[in-house]
Design a protein around this motif. Structure first.
Motif, PDB file in Angstrom:
ATOM      1  N   GLN A   1       0.997  -1.211   0.049  1.00  0.00           N
ATOM      2  CA  GLN A   1       0.065   0.049  -0.258  1.00  0.00           C
ATOM      3  C   GLN A   1       0.694   1.291  -0.037  1.00  0.00           C
ATOM      4  N   LEU A  53       1.030   1.256  -3.989  1.00  0.00           N
ATOM      5  CA  LEU A  53      -0.127   1.955  -4.385  1.00  0.00           C
ATOM      6  C   LEU A  53      -0.416   3.502  -4.263  1.00  0.00           C
ATOM      7  N   LYS A  57      -1.093   5.914  -7.302  1.00  0.00           N
ATOM      8  CA  LYS A  57      -2.170   6.811  -7.529  1.00  0.00           C
ATOM      9  C   LYS A  57      -1.801   8.288  -7.575  1.00  0.00           C
ATOM     10  N   SER A  76       3.446  -1.780 -13.517  1.00  0.00           N
ATOM     11  CA  SER A  76       2.141  -1.839 -14.104  1.00  0.00           C
ATOM     12  C   SER A  76       1.143  -2.523 -13.413  1.00  0.00           C
ATOM     13  N   LYS A  77       1.200  -3.281 -12.606  1.00  0.00           N
ATOM     14  CA  LYS A  77       0.308  -3.946 -11.941  1.00  0.00           C
ATOM     15  C   LYS A  77      -0.183  -2.878 -10.804  1.00  0.00           C
ATOM     16  N   ALA A  78       0.639  -2.115 -10.209  1.00  0.00           N
ATOM     17  CA  ALA A  78       0.135  -1.113  -9.219  1.00  0.00           C
ATOM     18  C   ALA A  78      -0.599   0.050 -10.020  1.00  0.00           C
ATOM     19  N   SER A  80      -2.528  -0.347 -12.752  1.00  0.00           N
ATOM     20  CA  SER A  80      -3.615  -0.843 -13.115  1.00  0.00           C
ATOM     21  C   SER A  80      -4.458  -1.070 -11.709  1.00  0.00           C
ATOM     22  N   GLU A  81      -3.904  -1.006 -10.643  1.00  0.00           N
ATOM     23  CA  GLU A  81      -4.823  -1.328  -9.481  1.00  0.00           C
ATOM     24  C   GLU A  81      -5.346  -0.027  -8.960  1.00  0.00           C
ATOM     25  N   VAL A  82      -4.847   1.148  -9.638  1.00  0.00           N
ATOM     26  CA  VAL A  82      -5.502   2.392  -9.108  1.00  0.00           C
ATOM     27  C   VAL A  82      -6.025   3.113 -10.284  1.00  0.00           C
ATOM     28  N   LYS A  85      -5.076   2.313 -17.483  1.00  0.00           N
ATOM     29  CA  LYS A  85      -5.138   1.275 -18.381  1.00  0.00           C
ATOM     30  C   LYS A  85      -3.484   1.007 -18.854  1.00  0.00           C
ATOM     31  N   PHE A 106       1.978  -9.659 -13.994  1.00  0.00           N
ATOM     32  CA  PHE A 106       1.198  -8.879 -14.592  1.00  0.00           C
ATOM     33  C   PHE A 106       1.400  -9.118 -16.086  1.00  0.00           C
TER      34      PHE A 106
END
Length: 199
Positions: A1, A53, A57, A76-78, A80-82, A85, A106
């Motif tokens: 986080q 994250l 963000k 990229s995963k982080a 995408s989670e916020v 695309k 990812f």
């Protein structure tokens, strides 16, 4: 986080610990293990930069990012989670010695950086973390970026004139630092890692 706090001991703290403990070798050994956490992550998972994250963000908000292309992928995963695309790409030259290389966390296109940038002109952000501190790949990326008709935000994550990117890159790149983004991205070891906007 969130970005972890520093894992090792500051030099003064370590000196005090060594002076005030019978087992100074154990204190030094503990500090070495904590400082080598990044090395463990790189060997075991192929991750040199540790995404979080909160920073992802802030990157989305501060740079008004809706879509991203990552070259030499970690973030990229982080992203995408916020809500970004995210498209990840990597040449996987490092992948044979890493768990993550064998089973990415990812979906990642097997493309070198130049090919990926040419293939995905539609993104708002190009991001690259921990480019090697040898060779000319980073400089070639910068030169191609400057020739693009539409220039998305370009972020490099690493250590200026240190563990990442070539000396020639740092000499030629015009960099800016977003203080808000970087307050959320603290280095957890002795490497002075930051998020740099590059022009």
């Amino acid at each position: 986080q969130k970005s972890p706090n520093s894992l090792g001991f500051l030099p003064d703290s370590l000196d005090i610990m060594i002076e005030n403990t019978r087992s100074s070798e154990k204190a030094q050994e503990a500090n070495n293990l904590l400082n080598n956490f990044r090395s463990f992550l790189s060997r075991e998972y192929g991750i040199w930069s540790l995404p979080n994250l909160e920073t992802a963000k802030l990157i989305r908000q501060e740079y008004n990012v809706k879509s991203s292309l990552e070259i030499m992928a970690y973030w990229s995963k982080a992203l995408s989670e916020v809500g970004v695309k995210a498209i990840a790409s990597d040449s996987f030259t490092w992948a044979k010695s890493s768990t993550t290389g064998e089973a990415p966390i990812f979906e990642t296109e097997n493309l070198d950086a130049i090919s990926a940038i040419k293939k995905h002109p539609e993104v708002d952000l190009i991001i690259c973390s921990w480019a090697p501190n040898f060779g000319e790949d980073d400089l070639n990326i910068l030169h191609l970026y400057r020739q693009l008709d539409y220039q998305p935000v370009l972020l490099f994550i690493g250590e200026k004139f240190g563990a990442t990117n070539s000396t020639a890159f740092w000499q030629e790149a015009k960099i800016m630092i977003n203080k808000k983004v970087n307050r959320s991205f603290r280095s957890f070891d002795f490497i002075d890692e930051k998020v740099f906007e590059v022009k």
